[in-house]
Design an enzyme around this catalytic site. Structure first.
Site, PDB file in Angstrom:
ATOM      1  N   SER A 183      -1.255 -84.790  87.432  1.00  0.00           N
ATOM      2  CA  SER A 183      -2.288 -84.991  89.543  1.00  0.00           C
ATOM      3  C   SER A 183      -1.488 -84.352  90.158  1.00  0.00           C
ATOM      4  CB  SER A 183      -2.316 -86.704  89.712  1.00  0.00           C
ATOM      5  OG  SER A 183      -1.240 -87.779  89.247  1.00  0.00           O
ATOM      6  N   GLU A 208      -0.808 -84.189  94.649  1.00  0.00           N
ATOM      7  CA  GLU A 208      -0.459 -84.767  95.420  1.00  0.00           C
ATOM      8  C   GLU A 208      -1.136 -83.506  96.836  1.00  0.00           C
ATOM      9  OE1 GLU A 208       0.862 -88.850  96.504  1.00  0.00           O
ATOM     10  OE2 GLU A 208       1.289 -88.489  98.269  1.00  0.00           O
ATOM     11  N   ASP A 243       2.494 -98.504 106.753  1.00  0.00           N
ATOM     12  CA  ASP A 243       3.482 -98.463 106.624  1.00  0.00           C
ATOM     13  C   ASP A 243       3.701 -99.495 108.444  1.00  0.00           C
ATOM     14  OD1 ASP A 243       5.452 -98.219 104.917  1.00  0.00           O
ATOM     15  OD2 ASP A 243       5.434 -96.076 105.099  1.00  0.00           O
ATOM     16  N   PHE A 292      13.962 -88.923 104.023  1.00  0.00           N
ATOM     17  CA  PHE A 292      13.389 -89.287 103.354  1.00  0.00           C
ATOM     18  C   PHE A 292      13.261 -90.005 102.214  1.00  0.00           C
ATOM     19  CE2 PHE A 292       9.248 -89.258 101.450  1.00  0.00           C
ATOM     20  CZ  PHE A 292       8.167 -89.833 102.260  1.00  0.00           C
ATOM     21  N   HIS A 317       2.550 -87.081  87.999  1.00  0.00           N
ATOM     22  CA  HIS A 317       2.016 -87.165  89.446  1.00  0.00           C
ATOM     23  C   HIS A 317       2.906 -86.122  90.152  1.00  0.00           C
ATOM     24  CE1 HIS A 317      -0.800 -88.273  92.678  1.00  0.00           C
ATOM     25  NE2 HIS A 317       0.498 -88.457  93.462  1.00  0.00           N
TER      26      HIS A 317
HETATM   27  P1  FAD Z   1       2.675-103.124  98.976  1.00  0.00           P
HETATM   28  O1  FAD Z   1       1.940-102.641  98.016  1.00  0.00           O
HETATM   29  O2  FAD Z   1       1.085-104.544  99.573  1.00  0.00           O
HETATM   30  O3  FAD Z   1       3.578-104.058  98.775  1.00  0.00           O
HETATM   31  C1  FAD Z   1       4.852-103.437  97.887  1.00  0.00           C
HETATM   32  C2  FAD Z   1       6.075-104.350  97.917  1.00  0.00           C
HETATM   33  O4  FAD Z   1       6.712-104.207  99.472  1.00  0.00           O
HETATM   34  C3  FAD Z   1       5.909-105.028  97.456  1.00  0.00           C
HETATM   35  O5  FAD Z   1       6.511-105.476  96.372  1.00  0.00           O
HETATM   36  C4  FAD Z   1       5.785-106.364  98.463  1.00  0.00           C
HETATM   37  O6  FAD Z   1       5.822-107.676  97.627  1.00  0.00           O
HETATM   38  C5  FAD Z   1       6.571-105.489  99.229  1.00  0.00           C
HETATM   39  N1  FAD Z   1       5.718-106.203 100.797  1.00  0.00           N
HETATM   40  C6  FAD Z   1       4.415-106.148 100.746  1.00  0.00           C
HETATM   41  N2  FAD Z   1       4.516-106.317 102.387  1.00  0.00           N
HETATM   42  C7  FAD Z   1       6.009-107.738 102.688  1.00  0.00           C
HETATM   43  C8  FAD Z   1       5.989-107.753 103.702  1.00  0.00           C
HETATM   44  N3  FAD Z   1       5.127-107.996 104.648  1.00  0.00           N
HETATM   45  N4  FAD Z   1       7.483-108.944 103.758  1.00  0.00           N
HETATM   46  C9  FAD Z   1       7.760-108.603 102.741  1.00  0.00           C
HETATM   47  N5  FAD Z   1       7.251-108.003 101.579  1.00  0.00           N
HETATM   48  C10 FAD Z   1       6.632-107.237 101.972  1.00  0.00           C
HETATM   49  N6  FAD Z   1       1.451 -94.216 103.086  1.00  0.00           N
HETATM   50  C11 FAD Z   1       0.551 -94.001 103.938  1.00  0.00           C
HETATM   51  O7  FAD Z   1       0.559 -94.314 105.461  1.00  0.00           O
HETATM   52  N7  FAD Z   1      -0.202 -93.069 103.736  1.00  0.00           N
HETATM   53  C12 FAD Z   1      -0.303 -92.813 102.003  1.00  0.00           C
HETATM   54  O8  FAD Z   1      -1.036 -91.755 102.054  1.00  0.00           O
HETATM   55  C13 FAD Z   1       0.446 -92.838 100.748  1.00  0.00           C
HETATM   56  N8  FAD Z   1       0.370 -92.631 100.215  1.00  0.00           N
HETATM   57  C14 FAD Z   1       0.838 -92.799  98.609  1.00  0.00           C
HETATM   58  C15 FAD Z   1       1.333 -92.473  98.042  1.00  0.00           C
HETATM   59  C16 FAD Z   1       2.593 -93.290  96.812  1.00  0.00           C
HETATM   60  C17 FAD Z   1       1.853 -93.166  95.599  1.00  0.00           C
HETATM   61  C18 FAD Z   1       3.445 -94.660  96.915  1.00  0.00           C
HETATM   62  C19 FAD Z   1       4.285 -94.780  96.207  1.00  0.00           C
HETATM   63  C20 FAD Z   1       4.136 -94.830  98.790  1.00  0.00           C
HETATM   64  C21 FAD Z   1       2.343 -93.952  99.402  1.00  0.00           C
HETATM   65  N9  FAD Z   1       2.566 -94.760 100.867  1.00  0.00           N
HETATM   66  C22 FAD Z   1       1.795 -94.023 101.774  1.00  0.00           C
HETATM   67  C23 FAD Z   1       3.532 -94.823 101.669  1.00  0.00           C
HETATM   68  C24 FAD Z   1       3.529 -97.056 101.801  1.00  0.00           C
HETATM   69  O9  FAD Z   1       2.308 -97.081 101.952  1.00  0.00           O
HETATM   70  C25 FAD Z   1       3.618 -97.695 102.555  1.00  0.00           C
HETATM   71  O10 FAD Z   1       5.247 -97.435 100.748  1.00  0.00           O
HETATM   72  C26 FAD Z   1       3.855 -99.032 102.413  1.00  0.00           C
HETATM   73  O11 FAD Z   1       5.307 -99.512 103.068  1.00  0.00           O
HETATM   74  C27 FAD Z   1       3.699 -99.980 101.122  1.00  0.00           C
HETATM   75  O12 FAD Z   1       2.459 -99.875 101.326  1.00  0.00           O
HETATM   76  P2  FAD Z   1       2.179-100.261  99.410  1.00  0.00           P
HETATM   77  O13 FAD Z   1       0.103-100.526  99.274  1.00  0.00           O
HETATM   78  O14 FAD Z   1       3.314 -99.573  98.096  1.00  0.00           O
HETATM   79  O15 FAD Z   1       1.898-101.644  99.490  1.00  0.00           O
END
Ligand code: FAD
Length: 305
Positions: free
Chosen positions: A17, A19, A111, A221, A271
């Site tokens: 895939s 991105e 984030d 990064f 990916h």
């Molecule tokens: P989650 O799965 O909710 O959490 C990830 C980890 O962080 C978990 O272990 C959780 O316990 C911990 N955590 C979550 N919240 C807290 C908190 N408040 N305090 C302490 N620990 C916490 N970002 C974008 O903006 N746009 C994108 O399109 C995008 N694409 C991505 C694609 C991939 C494949 C990856 C790996 C990351 C991507 N990101 C993107 C980045 C992502 O949004 C960030 O890493 C963000 O910080 C966490 O989102 P998540 O969905 O991984 O979080």
């Protein structure tokens, strides 16, 4: 869209895939669509389009996925974050994406608007994290849902077990695939996979592969994302600062070696973070001896997927 690299359908040793990110200017738009046109003929399982930090690229992401779905045979996923949005706002965005044909979301928390490193505050009327977003999406439609995974743990997590708990919650709520943060040490990924399996999680944890366009920028990064950059990479790129062609050659070799080694360890899906540029991805896949597929084969693959 014309696919100019038609060949016979090759044996596919693994699934790919790609991105992309939504373009920020007319020049970047041209680059994205040329890249899509070129990379489409590798026959990816799907492509995905990122959603800007803090939800800032809703319109460009929507337009990019719309055009991908309308004008290419590529199965297309949209990334979606729930940062700084109420549940109603997310539902409205989902409806807009659904209307242009999106059936697959990469569901993410996102984030903090202040940037990486700032404390994350869920929106009071929103989804508190990615697990809650996955559940919300499942309630909104029969979507395929991919999520993130962090082989070196997410920088905010106290330890890996917190990360695995979150991944398990995302899976329990309906995620069927995780795409990882990029990494360069395959032992780290393998140990992570073992921990994932011990935690009772059995969805594919698809490694995110980052071909290295620029090692200095990548290090900056990676530092923010909590991904480590092993020192052997410095040695591979040493002395090549002023030699872009040699640097690109090394980058393609490094990425191909990583994929080949993961394949030996039994990994079957990858990916690729394309950075909207085709040459390095092409060189990586060529190094692996992978053949391109013709448009008819792609359509057939997607129809039977
Ligand atoms: P989650 O799965 O909710 O959490 C990830 C980890 O962080 C978990 O272990 C959780 O316990 C911990 N955590 C979550 N919240 C807290 C908190 N408040 N305090 C302490 N620990 C916490 N970002 C974008 O903006 N746009 C994108 O399109 C995008 N694409 C991505 C694609 C991939 C494949 C990856 C790996 C990351 C991507 N990101 C993107 C980045 C992502 O949004 C960030 O890493 C963000 O910080 C966490 O989102 P998540 O969905 O991984 O979080």
């Amino acid at each position: 869209m014309a696919l100019t690299h038609a060949t016979q359908a090759p044996e596919r040793p693994f699934k790919l895939s790609f991105e992309f990110f939504p373009p920020k200017s007319t020049d970047m738009e041209g680059q994205l669509w040329a890249t899509v046109d070129d990379l489409a003929s590798w026959g990816p399982e799907f492509v995905s389009v990122t959603y800007g930090a803090g939800g800032t690229t809703r319109e460009p992401t929507l337009e990019t996925v719309r055009r991908l779905i309308a004008t290419t045979p590529l199965a297309t996923a949209s990334h979606l974050t729930c940062v700084s949005a109420t549940r109603e706002e997310v539902a409205q965005v989902v409806e807009e994406f659904k209307a242009v044909g999106v059936r697959h979301f990469v569901a993410l928390r996102g984030d903090p608007p202040q940037g990486l490193g700032a404390a994350y505050e869920p929106h009071p009327g929103g989804f508190e994290n990615a697990a809650a977003l996955v559940k919300g999406l499942k309630d909104m439609g029969d979507f395929e849902i991919s999520v993130s995974a962090y082989p070196e743990k997410h920088p905010e997590s106290a330890d890996l077990s917190v990360d695995l708990d979150m991944l398990k919650r995302k899976v329990d709520n309906g995620a069927t695939r995780a795409l990882t943060q990029f990494f360069f040490d395959n032992d780290v990924y393998e140990r992570y996979l073992e921990a994932v399996h011990r935690a009772g999680i059995s969805i594919p944890i698809v490694p995110g592969i980052m071909p290295i366009l620029n090692l200095t920028q990548l290090k900056r990064f990676a530092g923010m994302c909590g991904a480590s950059v092993p020192s052997w990479l410095d040695e591979r790129f040493a002395g090549l600062d002023d030699q872009p062609a040699a640097r690109a050659e090394v980058a393609a070799k490094v990425a191909a070696e990583q994929i080949a080694d993961l394949m030996k360890r039994g990994v079957e899906e990858f990916h690729l973070y394309t950075m909207n540029r085709a040459p390095l991805v092409n060189a990586t896949l060529e190094n692996l001896g992978l053949g391109r597929v013709d448009e008819a084969t792609q359509k057939q693959n997607f129809a039977s997927a």
